[in-house]
Design a protein around this motif. Structure first.
Motif, PDB file in Angstrom:
ATOM      1  N   ALA A   1       0.807  -1.354   0.058  1.00  0.00           N
ATOM      2  CA  ALA A   1      -0.061  -0.010  -0.103  1.00  0.00           C
ATOM      3  C   ALA A   1       0.927   1.206  -0.104  1.00  0.00           C
ATOM      4  CB  ALA A   1      -0.903  -0.110   1.367  1.00  0.00           C
ATOM      5  N   ARG A   2       1.931   1.217   0.654  1.00  0.00           N
ATOM      6  CA  ARG A   2       2.863   2.331   0.764  1.00  0.00           C
ATOM      7  C   ARG A   2       3.515   2.787  -0.513  1.00  0.00           C
ATOM      8  NH1 ARG A   2       5.540   0.596   4.791  1.00  0.00           N
ATOM      9  NH2 ARG A   2       7.667   0.189   3.784  1.00  0.00           N
ATOM     10  N   LEU A   3       4.013   1.453  -1.192  1.00  0.00           N
ATOM     11  CA  LEU A   3       4.530   1.850  -2.482  1.00  0.00           C
ATOM     12  C   LEU A   3       3.546   2.180  -3.520  1.00  0.00           C
ATOM     13  CD1 LEU A   3       6.842   0.906  -4.529  1.00  0.00           C
ATOM     14  CD2 LEU A   3       5.750  -1.063  -4.899  1.00  0.00           C
ATOM     15  N   SER A   4       2.243   1.575  -3.481  1.00  0.00           N
ATOM     16  CA  SER A   4       0.985   2.286  -4.250  1.00  0.00           C
ATOM     17  C   SER A   4       0.901   3.664  -4.184  1.00  0.00           C
ATOM     18  CB  SER A   4      -0.260   1.467  -4.093  1.00  0.00           C
ATOM     19  OG  SER A   4      -0.009   0.161  -4.531  1.00  0.00           O
ATOM     20  N   ASN A   5       0.751   4.203  -2.885  1.00  0.00           N
ATOM     21  CA  ASN A   5       0.746   5.495  -2.632  1.00  0.00           C
ATOM     22  C   ASN A   5       1.907   6.420  -2.971  1.00  0.00           C
ATOM     23  OD1 ASN A   5      -1.579   4.958  -1.215  1.00  0.00           O
ATOM     24  ND2 ASN A   5      -0.737   4.994   0.731  1.00  0.00           N
ATOM     25  N   ALA A   6       3.044   5.950  -2.916  1.00  0.00           N
ATOM     26  CA  ALA A   6       4.080   6.564  -3.245  1.00  0.00           C
ATOM     27  C   ALA A   6       4.238   6.924  -4.985  1.00  0.00           C
ATOM     28  CB  ALA A   6       5.427   5.923  -3.118  1.00  0.00           C
ATOM     29  N   VAL A   7       3.819   5.758  -5.734  1.00  0.00           N
ATOM     30  CA  VAL A   7       3.758   5.645  -7.134  1.00  0.00           C
ATOM     31  C   VAL A   7       2.708   6.886  -7.710  1.00  0.00           C
ATOM     32  CG1 VAL A   7       3.167   4.338  -9.168  1.00  0.00           C
ATOM     33  CG2 VAL A   7       4.687   3.108  -7.473  1.00  0.00           C
ATOM     34  N   ASN A   8       1.484   6.610  -6.917  1.00  0.00           N
ATOM     35  CA  ASN A   8       0.333   7.668  -7.282  1.00  0.00           C
ATOM     36  C   ASN A   8       0.761   8.947  -7.195  1.00  0.00           C
ATOM     37  OD1 ASN A   8      -1.559   5.621  -8.539  1.00  0.00           O
ATOM     38  ND2 ASN A   8      -2.119   5.021  -6.352  1.00  0.00           N
ATOM     39  N   GLU A   9       1.568   9.076  -6.069  1.00  0.00           N
ATOM     40  CA  GLU A   9       1.804  10.534  -5.913  1.00  0.00           C
ATOM     41  C   GLU A   9       2.793  11.191  -6.827  1.00  0.00           C
ATOM     42  OE1 GLU A   9       2.974  10.735  -1.945  1.00  0.00           O
ATOM     43  OE2 GLU A   9       1.022  10.375  -0.884  1.00  0.00           O
ATOM     44  N   GLN A  10       3.861  10.487  -7.019  1.00  0.00           N
ATOM     45  CA  GLN A  10       4.997  10.770  -7.755  1.00  0.00           C
ATOM     46  C   GLN A  10       4.808  10.197  -9.292  1.00  0.00           C
ATOM     47  OE1 GLN A  10       8.903   9.947  -6.082  1.00  0.00           O
ATOM     48  NE2 GLN A  10       8.053   9.247  -4.059  1.00  0.00           N
ATOM     49  N   CYS A  11       4.065   9.863  -9.625  1.00  0.00           N
ATOM     50  CA  CYS A  11       3.861   9.256 -11.024  1.00  0.00           C
ATOM     51  C   CYS A  11       2.640   9.985 -11.928  1.00  0.00           C
ATOM     52  CB  CYS A  11       4.065   7.862 -11.280  1.00  0.00           C
ATOM     53  SG  CYS A  11       5.823   7.087 -10.800  1.00  0.00           S
ATOM     54  N   ASN A  12       1.901  10.562 -11.178  1.00  0.00           N
ATOM     55  CA  ASN A  12       0.531  11.060 -11.679  1.00  0.00           C
ATOM     56  C   ASN A  12       0.984  11.963 -12.723  1.00  0.00           C
ATOM     57  OD1 ASN A  12      -2.118  11.581 -12.232  1.00  0.00           O
ATOM     58  ND2 ASN A  12      -2.295  13.271 -10.671  1.00  0.00           N
ATOM     59  N   GLY A  13       0.481  11.710 -14.091  1.00  0.00           N
ATOM     60  CA  GLY A  13       0.689  12.823 -14.995  1.00  0.00           C
ATOM     61  C   GLY A  13       1.855  12.565 -15.856  1.00  0.00           C
ATOM     62  N   LEU A  14       2.798  11.737 -15.373  1.00  0.00           N
ATOM     63  CA  LEU A  14       4.137  11.297 -16.154  1.00  0.00           C
ATOM     64  C   LEU A  14       3.975  10.280 -17.093  1.00  0.00           C
ATOM     65  CD1 LEU A  14       6.644  10.750 -13.078  1.00  0.00           C
ATOM     66  CD2 LEU A  14       6.104  12.894 -14.537  1.00  0.00           C
ATOM     67  N   SER A  15       4.661  10.363 -18.331  1.00  0.00           N
ATOM     68  CA  SER A  15       4.651   9.238 -19.271  1.00  0.00           C
ATOM     69  C   SER A  15       4.836   7.864 -18.620  1.00  0.00           C
ATOM     70  CB  SER A  15       5.654   9.439 -20.443  1.00  0.00           C
ATOM     71  OG  SER A  15       6.916   9.595 -19.935  1.00  0.00           O
ATOM     72  N   LEU A  16       4.553   6.999 -19.291  1.00  0.00           N
ATOM     73  CA  LEU A  16       4.794   5.230 -18.820  1.00  0.00           C
ATOM     74  C   LEU A  16       6.419   5.174 -18.689  1.00  0.00           C
ATOM     75  CD1 LEU A  16       2.177   3.612 -20.361  1.00  0.00           C
ATOM     76  CD2 LEU A  16       2.163   4.242 -18.246  1.00  0.00           C
ATOM     77  N   SER A  17       7.234   5.609 -19.706  1.00  0.00           N
ATOM     78  CA  SER A  17       8.607   5.619 -19.585  1.00  0.00           C
ATOM     79  C   SER A  17       9.055   6.327 -18.465  1.00  0.00           C
ATOM     80  CB  SER A  17       9.369   5.970 -20.744  1.00  0.00           C
ATOM     81  OG  SER A  17       9.097   7.324 -21.321  1.00  0.00           O
ATOM     82  N   ARG A  18       8.704   7.414 -18.102  1.00  0.00           N
ATOM     83  CA  ARG A  18       9.338   8.255 -16.998  1.00  0.00           C
ATOM     84  C   ARG A  18       8.712   7.514 -15.644  1.00  0.00           C
ATOM     85  NH1 ARG A  18      10.781  13.377 -17.154  1.00  0.00           N
ATOM     86  NH2 ARG A  18      10.865  13.313 -15.069  1.00  0.00           N
ATOM     87  N   SER A  19       7.380   7.195 -15.689  1.00  0.00           N
ATOM     88  CA  SER A  19       7.046   6.389 -14.499  1.00  0.00           C
ATOM     89  C   SER A  19       7.960   5.114 -14.171  1.00  0.00           C
ATOM     90  CB  SER A  19       5.400   5.863 -14.757  1.00  0.00           C
ATOM     91  OG  SER A  19       4.641   7.087 -15.061  1.00  0.00           O
TER      92      SER A  19
END
Length: 367
Positions: free
Chosen positions: A174-192
């Motif tokens: 859950a902590r990883l999911s939250n971090a990904v959603n916070e930091q990757c929202n709006g990024l291209s998939l390669s940047r994600s």
């Protein structure tokens, strides 16, 4: 004889031939159009246009018909696409507004466009390669497998199985999911993918490092997917009632070659004229099956979202995060395929109108 008048004659020939599909003579042009000169003068203009390759005379005693070069001149002079009437716009909005999902909207768009034009309509679902991340959810589905549900800005939902040697603690996932959603929202998939790897290698995420690596691999795989997921087609049977079998057989072969068709229409939607619509005529399609066909295509998505019906800015679309250049191009296309004597003005207007609706559908997050 002025060049400008000669081109008015060409335009009149194209318009009359599109309407009648019969060779056009100088006498009918004199009657149908106010060109201000005699039938003999128009006949001389038509002969000159034939010498220049804009017209051809199928039979000695017949009138003229446009060549591919003639159609190209005509289309290029349609500098602005005449918008649909208010009634037509309401009809489109009414038919498409009932869409309950992106897939439903694409299917409806194909059916509607084919009904408006009487031609084959092709609508592509957005390519994951051009998507940006909106949300990801990771759910345990087996002892050593997590299911990653990835939602993109275009409304596309992709699922990827993430294999792990041992299931990490639920709170760590859950902590990883939250971090990904916070930091990757709006990024291209390669940047994600790059960001997820950085998260996984940072302090506090040791328990889910393998999950992060697997998720990053999934993002990279999606980013390399240059194909639009599906093509939605409609109108082939309708076209069969208006065209000869000789013309239809190769066209149907072309429709079967979806990868080739997708590449053609995708490229065309990114190489549009000032009105945001691309047109390819006959040999310009670089396909023997489409030698006697024309293709009209327009992109929908982020790039088209920046313009309203008159080409004016709807608003600032640049603040949605990094898209690694994808904000400068459409995320998918909508198009129409028909004979070279199609009604270009009407087809271009219909394609643009449907593309604009799909742009709003994607942009407003209705999918």
């Amino acid at each position: 004889m002025t060049q400008s008048r000669r081109m008015l004659v060409l335009r009149a020939v194209v318009e009359d031939y599109i309407r009648s599909q019969e060779p056009v003579g100088s006498t009918s042009l004199t009657k149908q159009h106010h060109l201000g000169v005699s039938s003999a003068t128009i006949r001389n203009d038509m002969a000159a246009l034939e010498d220049e390759g804009y017209l051809i005379q199928p039979h000695t005693s017949a009138g003229r018909v446009p060549t591919e070069k003639g159609y190209r001149y005509f289309v290029d002079r349609l500098a602005t696409v005449v918008p649909l009437s208010e009634a037509q716009r309401r009809g489109i909005n009414s038919f498409l507004s009932g869409s309950v999902s992106l897939t439903d909207a694409l299917q409806r768009s194909a059916r509607l466009l084919s009904e408006i034009t009487g031609q084959v309509a092709v609508v592509a679902s957005p390519s994951l390669a051009k998507a940006t991340l909106r949300h990801v959810e990771m759910v345990p589905v087996a002892m050593t497998t997590l299911l990653a549900v990835v939602i993109t800005d275009s409304g596309r939902v992709a699922q990827h199985g993430l294999g792990v040697s041992a299931m990490p603690p639920t709170d760590a996932v859950a902590r990883l999911s939250n971090a990904v959603n916070e930091q990757c929202n709006g990024l291209s998939l390669s940047r994600s993918a790059e960001t997820v790897r950085a998260i996984g290698s940072s302090v506090g995420y040791e328990d889910v490092r393998a999950v992060a690596e697997s998720l990053a691999d999934a993002f990279e795989s999606m980013a390399l997917d240059e194909r639009a997921n599906e093509l939605y087609m409609s109108g082939a049977s309708r076209l069969a009632h208006t065209q000869s079998v000789a013309d239809l057989a190769p066209l149907f072969d072309a429709l079967e070659e979806q990868v080739v068709l997708m590449k053609l229409m995708s490229n065309l939607s990114e190489e549009t004229n000032a009105s945001g619509v691309g047109v390819s005529i006959g040999s310009e399609n670089h396909s023997p099956e489409l030698l006697h066909a024309s293709v009209v295509s327009s992109g929908y998505g982020r790039a088209a979202a920046a313009r309203d019906a008159d080409g004016e800015q709807d608003g600032d679309e640049s603040s949605v995060g990094d898209t690694s250049g994808s904000a400068d191009e459409p995320i998918a296309f909508v198009g129409s395929i028909g004979p070279t004597h199609m009604d270009y003005a009407a087809t271009m207007a219909a394609v643009k109108a449907v593309a604009r609706y799909l742009t709003a559908f994607v942009r407003d997050g209705l999918a």
